[in-house]
Write an enzyme that holds these catalytic residues in place. Structure first.
Site, PDB file in Angstrom:
ATOM      1  N   ASN A 267       1.276  -0.947  -0.106  1.00 36.84           N
ATOM      2  CA  ASN A 267      -0.417  -0.237   0.511  1.00 36.84           C
ATOM      3  C   ASN A 267       0.966   1.715  -0.138  1.00 36.84           C
ATOM      4  O   ASN A 267       2.287   1.034   0.281  1.00 36.84           O
ATOM      5  CB  ASN A 267      -1.023  -0.119   1.178  1.00 36.84           C
ATOM      6  CG  ASN A 267      -1.626  -1.456   1.414  1.00 36.84           C
ATOM      7  OD1 ASN A 267      -2.141  -1.628   0.490  1.00 36.84           O
ATOM      8  ND2 ASN A 267      -1.320  -1.821   2.780  1.00 36.84           N
ATOM      9  N   GLU A 300       8.616  -5.699  -0.741  1.00 37.01           N
ATOM     10  CA  GLU A 300       7.360  -3.983  -0.524  1.00 37.01           C
ATOM     11  C   GLU A 300       7.816  -3.223  -1.174  1.00 37.01           C
ATOM     12  O   GLU A 300       7.315  -1.732  -1.669  1.00 37.01           O
ATOM     13  CB  GLU A 300       6.727  -4.172   0.174  1.00 37.01           C
ATOM     14  CG  GLU A 300       6.223  -5.545   0.901  1.00 37.01           C
ATOM     15  CD  GLU A 300       5.792  -6.287  -0.335  1.00 37.01           C
ATOM     16  OE1 GLU A 300       5.129  -6.028  -0.572  1.00 37.01           O
ATOM     17  OE2 GLU A 300       5.678  -7.558  -0.272  1.00 37.01           O
ATOM     18  N   GLU A 322       4.448  -7.588 -10.681  1.00 38.07           N
ATOM     19  CA  GLU A 322       5.044  -9.656  -9.568  1.00 38.07           C
ATOM     20  C   GLU A 322       6.448  -9.593  -9.773  1.00 38.07           C
ATOM     21  O   GLU A 322       7.474  -9.830  -8.943  1.00 38.07           O
ATOM     22  CB  GLU A 322       3.705 -10.028  -9.161  1.00 38.07           C
ATOM     23  CG  GLU A 322       2.850  -9.206  -8.338  1.00 38.07           C
ATOM     24  CD  GLU A 322       3.675  -8.887  -6.867  1.00 38.07           C
ATOM     25  OE1 GLU A 322       4.787  -9.163  -6.244  1.00 38.07           O
ATOM     26  OE2 GLU A 322       2.189  -8.047  -6.514  1.00 38.07           O
TER      27      GLU A 322
END
Ligand code: B3K
Ligand code: ZN
Length: 859
Positions: A267, A300, A322
């Site tokens: 996020n 991340e 990814e």
């Protein structure tokens, strides 16, 4: 809504741009355990023809206004998973109020409350459980979020971006407002509210911007978050050095929670992590834990550019972010530690889980074409084969070309939602290399098989290499085309130290490569560094493989030669129905390795390892479970007996050094651990294992001892385990290791143990870490009991999946995976597995997650 409409898969070919865009999303949350109110104000514009239809699931609609006017039920149409606004106009402001029950949300998607912490998970399609919204990655909006709660209960109210204000309301509650200036799709939205300890630090970017770094962890765990913080700073620095990429907000927050479906989530500005991948100290974390934390923190963080600044147009493009980000985290880890070891681990994963997926009913290309439940496609194929495809691009284009391509991609598409084709196009435009054929890697599923033949002609001094590629059909696709694949090779000449390295580009089904001026027949090292994700078949003699293991320049190739050596030996034994015997030349090579470990001790430890069960299994169409397990146990026993003296000497040679997680420490522990693994099978097994356990000043050594005792089925195993459980009863991360160890008990007793574990005070069916620690370990790391010929292991897993599906479908569907490969086993096992899958499929109200996998696997 009928079952048939709910079960309609989506197809890549049907992609349509959104009919409406949202430029501004203002959210306000009034937190309450069972009745959280969400007010969403969406500023929208028409983007094409078509109706306005918003996604929404498990929501209670409270009110709806369009441009300030209250809508009544003739102004909209509500279904179980959508809201249609009948006359939205070409632009306007839609205000939606919904109510949610975070406390009841055990699926851990959308907003959930667990152990007093409110937390969101929106990727892939969780935002639709928060409000009605065009929940697709190609709708990018600027988010402002206000969180209203009682700050005495929930002192930290966090969301994406920068904190704008904090206000005390007249009713005593606090309102905290956040603003994220970067437009983003809803899947990158996050909210966290709870009470934490906070570790703060700062980072100054290459261009001199000050960034505040904040880790929020459970109370009392601050001292276990320092390693993750340091890893974050290393990742930030590395991305600047390697790719010239800097962080873009003033704050980078990481929250660690214990209830989480996967490893972590990127996020924007507010990563949420599974606490397993943040919390660590020397007494509770293994070398592997430290490695994982560094690599996931890196992963991340790297998503901020590859995923967030440039995101996916639709979920079929998942590998765009990814595959690329796994590649980036692998490169980072390789630079932080041993590149060879990293490569070995990455390749093991491809050769086990990824090859197994290609051969299963769930086979799909790295860019899937058809999806029922998106969460089912966060797979080793999309992630790890995806990373191999990116790695091949780097091999073909060279590091400089690849870096230029990445820069072109990010410059060109910053702030956009794009496709895998856009990525390849940028690589092509930046380098001038035609990548038309290479694109097939994105659309073609399956594991390519490459056969090699060599011909040497002494009179003309010419070496001819003939390569043949073929991709067998997969469950999802029958027509296969030749792929462009880089094949790295090394020619070894008899004169030690003399060799020649080459990169071959194989593009045709059959292709010849000629080398002139080769004055003797070389020994060829094929597929150095696993330069393409393929199965290779060669004609090596065992002694040639041992030569390569001793001489190849590439560390990975040396390890790979040893693996091939064992595979060959084992497959001959399996075919002959006999147990393999240890060849004398192998024993002398191992003696040599034990007496004079290479300069690279980590590599020595790997060279001394037998292949694991899963790697061997993938080399058979029908997996000879029992034969493989017996061969491995027999070889371990034989190695232990033949090398007892050398193993003992090697084990004793390296004094235990005080624990440090660094390259040398990791390597020494790995080598001693490998010795112990064999020593456990000698007459003094009990002694060595007990001593190793008692003297350990760290978690790695303790676990090594426990595993060695368990695999060798030593009498001391149980009492050591009991001691371990008692010692760590208050550390849930360590207790997960204990749960997994118990679940890998190699005998019948495991079933009683598993039952007992589910009654343990720490166990909860709602906590994915606990469930995975127990049943993930049992089904993926206890081949002997899971694959029992009487089906008891399979039955247990099917029961667990049935129980979990209503609680947490994502978790249930993940655990189910090993059952899908039913066609890979003998008749008896096939029969048992097919019966269980049929029974599962017949159950009423299966989630889409489990339904999609089970239905694909049925004949
Ligand atoms: N992007 C997330 C994964 C989300 C999974 C949703 N089922 C973590 C990652 O790959 O970085
Ligand atoms: Zn990722």
């Amino acid at each position: 809504m009928t079952a048939a409409t709910i079960r309609q898969p989506k197809r890549l070919a049907d992609y349509q741009p959104p009919s409406f865009l949202v430029s501004k999303t203002d959210l306000s949350f009034e937190l309450d355990p069972t009745a959280t109110r969400v007010s969403a104000t969406l500023t929208f514009q028409r983007n094409g023809a078509g109706i306005m239809i918003l996604d929404g699931q498990q929501l209670k609609l409270i009110s709806l206004r369009l441009n300030g006017q209250m809508l009544t039920d003739k102004d909209y149409r509500l279904t179980e998973d959508s809201l249609e606004i009948v006359k939205p106009g070409n632009s306007g402001v839609l205000e939606i109020v919904t109510e949610l029950n975070p406390d009841q949300n055990s699926a851990l998607e959308g907003l959930y409350l667990a152990e007093g912490v409110y937390c969101t998970q929106c990727e892939a399609e969780g935002f639709r459980r928060i409000t009605y919204y065009p929940d697709r990655p190609d709708v990018l909006a600027v988010f402002t979020t206000t969180i209203i709660a009682d700050s005495s209960q929930l002192p930290f109210l966090l969301s994406n971006g920068n904190k704008v204000s904090e206000t005390l309301l007249s009713d005593g509650r606090t309102a905290v407002k956040w603003h994220d200036p970067f437009p983003k799709p809803a899947y990158l939205f996050a909210l966290v509210a709870g009470d934490f300890d906070c570790l703060t630090d700062a980072y100054v970017t290459a261009s001199g911007r000050q960034v505040s770094l904040e880790f929020y962890v459970q109370k009392g765990a601050l001292s276990r978050s320092h390693f993750a913080m340091a890893a974050l700073k290393r990742a930030m620095h590395w991305d600047e050095q390697r790719f010239g990429l800097e962080y873009d907000l003033d704050r980078y927050m990481v929250v660690a929670v214990d209830f989480f479906n996967m490893g972590a989530m990127e996020n924007k500005g507010l990563n949420v992590f599974n606490s397993k991948y943040v919390l660590a100290d020397d007494s509770s974390a293994t070398d592997q834990d430290y490695f994982n934390i560094e690599s996931i923190i890196g992963h991340e963080y790297f998503h901020n550019w590859t995923g967030n600044r440039v995101t996916c147009r639709d979920w079929f493009q998942l590998s765009l972010k990814e595959g690329l980000t796994v590649f980036r985290d692998q490169e980072f880890s390789a630079d932080m530690g041993s590149a060879t070891l990293n490569r070995i681990e990455a390749v093991k994963l491809i050769r086990t889980a990824q090859f197994a997926e290609d051969a299963s009913p769930m086979a799909h290309p790295i860019r899937p074409e058809q999806v029922l439940e998106m969460n089912n496609f966060y797979t080793v194929t999309v992630y790890d084969k995806g990373a191999e495809v990116i790695r091949m691009l780097q091999t073909i284009l060279g590091k400089t070309g690849f870096n230029a391509g990445l820069k072109c991609y990010l410059d060109r598409h910053d702030g956009q939602a794009v496709t895998c084709d856009d990525f390849v196009q940028a690589m092509q435009d930046a380098t001038g290399q035609d990548l038309t054929q290479f694109r097939r890697w994105y659309s073609q599923s399956g594991t390519p098989e490459v056969k090699v033949q060599e011909h040497y002609d002494a009179t003309s001094a010419r070496l001819t290499l003939k390569l043949h590629q073929h991709t067998p059909v997969t469950a999802d696709q029958t027509i296969k085309q030749p792929l462009l694949m880089p094949m790295r090779i090394e020619l070894l000449f008899s004169n030690a130290g003399s060799s020649m390295r080459q990169l071959l580009l194989l593009s045709n089904e059959e292709q010849e490569f000629q080398f002139d001026g080769i004055h003797e027949q070389p020994l060829i090292v094929w597929l150095e560094d696993f330069s393409a994700p393929v199965k290779l078949s060669t004609h090596y003699q065992p002694e040639q493989l041992l030569l390569i293991a001793g001489r190849a320049t590439n560390g990975f190739a040396r390890w790979d030669a040893m693996q091939q050596y064992w595979s060959l030996l084992i497959s001959k034994a399996v075919t002959g129905g006999l147990l393999p015997q240890l060849p004398a030349e192998l024993v002398s090579l191992f003696k040599q390795l034990l007496q004079q470990p290479l300069a690279d001790i980590a590599l020595t430890a790997e060279l001394l390892a037998l292949p694991d069960f899963d790697t061997l299994a993938e080399q058979y169409t029908e997996i000879p479970v029992d034969a493989l397990l017996s061969c491995l146990a027999h070889l371990t026993q034989q190695l232990a007996e033949a090398l007892a003296i050398e193993l003992t000497a090697c084990y004793q040679r390296f004094d235990s050094i005080a624990y440090h997680y660094n390259e040398q420490g990791v390597a020494l522990r790995a080598l001693k651990g490998r010795c112990l693994h064999y020593l456990a099978f000698t007459n003094e097994g009990e002694h060595w294992v007990n001593q190793h356990y008692r003297q350990a000043d760290n978690m790695t050594d303790q676990l090594t001892a426990l595993k060695a005792a368990q695999y060798a089925e030593l009498a001391t195993s149980n009492s050591l385990l009991e001691d371990f459980a008692k010692r760590y009863q208050h550390n849930v991360q360590v207790m997960d290791k204990y749960f997994s160890l118990v679940a890998t008990t190699p005998n019948d007793a495991v079933f009683t143990h598993l039952d007992r574990l589910t009654q343990h005070s720490l166990f909860s069916w709602k906590n994915p870490n606990r469930v995975r620690a127990v049943f993930g370990a049992f089904s993926q790391r206890n081949a002997k009991q899971f694959h029992r010929a009487d089906g008891r292991g399979y039955q247990l897993l099917a029961q667990i999946v049935t129980k979990l599906d209503p609680i947490n479908p994502q978790l249930a569907a993940r655990l189910l995976t090993p059952l899908l490969s039913w066609q890979r086993y003998d008749q008896q096992r096939q029969h048992l597995l097919a019966g269980l899958l049929k029974a599962l499929a017949a159950q009423a109200s299966l989630s889409n997650d489990v339904f999609e996998k089970v239905s694909k696997s049925l004949p």
